[in-house]
Write an enzyme that holds these catalytic residues in place. Structure first.
Site, short mmCIF file in Angstrom:
data_model
loop_
_atom_site.label_atom_id
_atom_site.label_comp_id
_atom_site.label_asym_id
_atom_site.label_seq_id
_atom_site.Cartn_x
_atom_site.Cartn_y
_atom_site.Cartn_z
N ARG A 199 0.85 -1.19 0.00
CA ARG A 199 0.00 0.00 0.00
C ARG A 199 0.89 1.25 0.00
O ARG A 199 2.05 1.19 0.38
CB ARG A 199 -0.88 0.01 1.25
CG ARG A 199 -1.87 -1.13 1.31
CD ARG A 199 -2.49 -1.24 2.69
NE ARG A 199 -3.26 -0.06 3.04
CZ ARG A 199 -3.60 0.27 4.29
NH1 ARG A 199 -3.19 -0.48 5.30
NH2 ARG A 199 -4.30 1.36 4.52
N LYS A 249 -1.73 -8.37 10.67
CA LYS A 249 -3.08 -8.31 11.24
C LYS A 249 -4.14 -7.99 10.19
O LYS A 249 -5.32 -8.20 10.42
CB LYS A 249 -3.15 -7.32 12.40
CG LYS A 249 -3.00 -5.88 12.03
CD LYS A 249 -3.26 -4.99 13.25
CE LYS A 249 -3.24 -3.52 12.86
NZ LYS A 249 -3.70 -2.66 13.93
N ASP A 250 -3.72 -7.47 9.02
CA ASP A 250 -4.67 -7.18 7.94
C ASP A 250 -4.98 -8.40 7.08
O ASP A 250 -5.89 -8.35 6.25
CB ASP A 250 -4.11 -6.08 7.02
CG ASP A 250 -4.08 -4.72 7.68
OD1 ASP A 250 -4.83 -4.51 8.65
OD2 ASP A 250 -3.28 -3.87 7.24
N ARG A 260 -13.17 -5.18 18.49
CA ARG A 260 -12.40 -5.73 19.63
C ARG A 260 -12.00 -4.61 20.59
O ARG A 260 -12.25 -4.70 21.80
CB ARG A 260 -11.14 -6.44 19.12
CG ARG A 260 -10.12 -6.76 20.22
CD ARG A 260 -8.79 -7.24 19.66
NE ARG A 260 -8.09 -6.27 18.85
CZ ARG A 260 -7.31 -5.28 19.34
NH1 ARG A 260 -7.16 -5.14 20.63
NH2 ARG A 260 -6.69 -4.45 18.52
N ARG A 261 -11.39 -3.56 20.04
CA ARG A 261 -10.95 -2.45 20.89
C ARG A 261 -12.12 -1.78 21.60
O ARG A 261 -12.02 -1.43 22.77
CB ARG A 261 -10.18 -1.43 20.05
CG ARG A 261 -8.79 -1.89 19.64
CD ARG A 261 -8.15 -0.93 18.67
NE ARG A 261 -6.75 -1.29 18.37
CZ ARG A 261 -6.12 -0.89 17.29
NH1 ARG A 261 -6.74 -0.13 16.39
NH2 ARG A 261 -4.86 -1.24 17.09
N ARG A 277 -11.60 5.69 10.53
CA ARG A 277 -10.63 5.04 9.67
C ARG A 277 -9.76 6.10 9.01
O ARG A 277 -9.88 7.28 9.28
CB ARG A 277 -11.36 4.19 8.62
CG ARG A 277 -12.06 2.98 9.24
CD ARG A 277 -12.54 1.99 8.21
NE ARG A 277 -11.50 1.69 7.25
CZ ARG A 277 -11.70 1.70 5.93
NH1 ARG A 277 -12.88 2.00 5.43
NH2 ARG A 277 -10.71 1.42 5.11
N ARG A 292 -5.89 10.47 11.43
CA ARG A 292 -6.54 10.12 12.70
C ARG A 292 -6.00 10.97 13.85
O ARG A 292 -6.76 11.45 14.68
CB ARG A 292 -6.35 8.63 12.99
CG ARG A 292 -7.05 7.74 11.98
CD ARG A 292 -7.13 6.33 12.49
NE ARG A 292 -6.70 5.36 11.50
CZ ARG A 292 -6.72 4.05 11.69
NH1 ARG A 292 -7.12 3.56 12.84
NH2 ARG A 292 -6.32 3.22 10.75
N CYS A 347 -13.85 -10.26 9.97
CA CYS A 347 -13.44 -8.91 10.36
C CYS A 347 -14.31 -8.33 11.48
O CYS A 347 -13.92 -7.40 12.15
CB CYS A 347 -13.47 -7.98 9.16
SG CYS A 347 -15.12 -7.69 8.56
#
Length: 303
Positions: free
Chosen positions: A9, A81-82, A129-130, A147, A153, A240
């Site tokens: 990316r 993790k992606d 999760r968070r 996002r 962010r 996801c």
């Protein structure tokens, strides 16, 4: 040596990871002619929509993997993790780079302790999760979907549009933005995502030349921890939207895997910790996954 093209990316963080992989390869292959190709993924294009609403986890990897399959690139670099827990049949992760800090961190100018908050606060995160882990720490916390790249962010906090955001410590440290961190969560209060802090280096299964090259940068301990964590995720059949955390650690050739799974409603969590030999990483991961499914019963539906 022929030209080697690495695909990833185009975000600052992805390019920092690519740079790390490139430098590691050059340590063993000084004459390697390495080029970088940036690839826009679905996850990058649709930044204003929840990941779960546009097709799930592999959105940050799919287009990169397609370029790898079509021979447009030789190596793909991902945040582990992606990635989906089950890889494409023609591809393989040939190396796991030595793990960076696996923990989650809170970016905030004013918050240093979440459990002692008296007022309600708003935290930005795209992770279920968070969100559920934060609610366990303090019910006064509200979480809004956020996002975008790390800079964007962090700007939301600096413009006081949010009280705080949660980001992986590994990403912040890779971009040398540690001064933005208000606190880092210990893993006993917030278990990270599976594979958090690990860079995965992927190639085609039938490309022996490239697999031999990237094998040189594989970190054994990290690869075993990744294997255990990903096997746990495969076993529970998570996607996801599954709120699950997991972290494997190795001490004296023993691998300890601790995991936490939330119910579908998010009102209950189930924890499990199993230790086994590090060479049995996959077995330990499967055992933890099966135990979590057993504890959750009907409260978690395997996807």
């Amino acid at each position: 040596m022929n030209k080697i093209t690495i695909g990833a990316r185009g975000s600052k963080l992805s390019l920092a990871y690519v740079s790390k992989v490139k430098n590691l390869i050059l340590e063993s292959f000084k004459d390697a002619d390495i080029h970088i190709k940036t690839i826009k993924t679905s996850g990058d294009i649709h930044q204003d929509i929840k990941i779960s609403e546009i097709g799930g986890k592999n959105l940050f990897c799919k287009e990169i993997e397609e370029n790898l399959i079509e021979n447009n690139i030789d190596i793909a670099v991902h945040s582990l993790k992606d990635m989906e827990s089950v890889e494409h049949k023609d591809l393989m992760i040939g190396a796991f780079v030595k793990r960076n800090d696996p923990r989650d961190s809170l970016v905030s100018k004013k918050i240093k302790n979440l459990s002692e908050l008296n007022n309600s606060i708003i935290i930005g995160s795209s992770s279920r999760r968070r969100e559920l882990q934060l609610k366990k720490i303090n019910k006064k916390i509200s979480v809004v979907n956020l996002r975008g790249n790390i800079d964007t962010r962090i700007q939301k906090v600096e413009e006081k549009k949010l009280d705080a955001i949660i980001l992986a410590a590994a990403g912040i440290k890779s971009l040398k933005l540690e001064n933005k961190i208000g606190l880092i969560f210990e893993t006993n209060e917030m278990l990270p995502a599976v594979g958090q802090g690990i860079i995965a280096v992927q190639c085609r299964k039938n490309d022996k030349l490239i697999s031999d090259i990237i094998k040189k940068i594989n970190d054994r301990e990290t690869s075993l921890c990744a294997k255990a964590e990903r096997k746990m995720l495969q076993t529970i059949g998570g996607d996801c939207e599954t709120a699950v955390g997991g972290l494997a650690e190795i001490h004296n050739n023993n691998l300890k895997l601790k995991a936490q799974l939330f119910s579908d409603l998010g009102d209950e969590s189930f924890e499990c910790e199993i230790t086994g030999r590090d060479v049995d990483a996959s077995y330990v991961g499967k055992a933890v996954g099966e135990k979590l499914l057993s504890l959750a019963g009907e409260k978690f539906k395997k996807k």
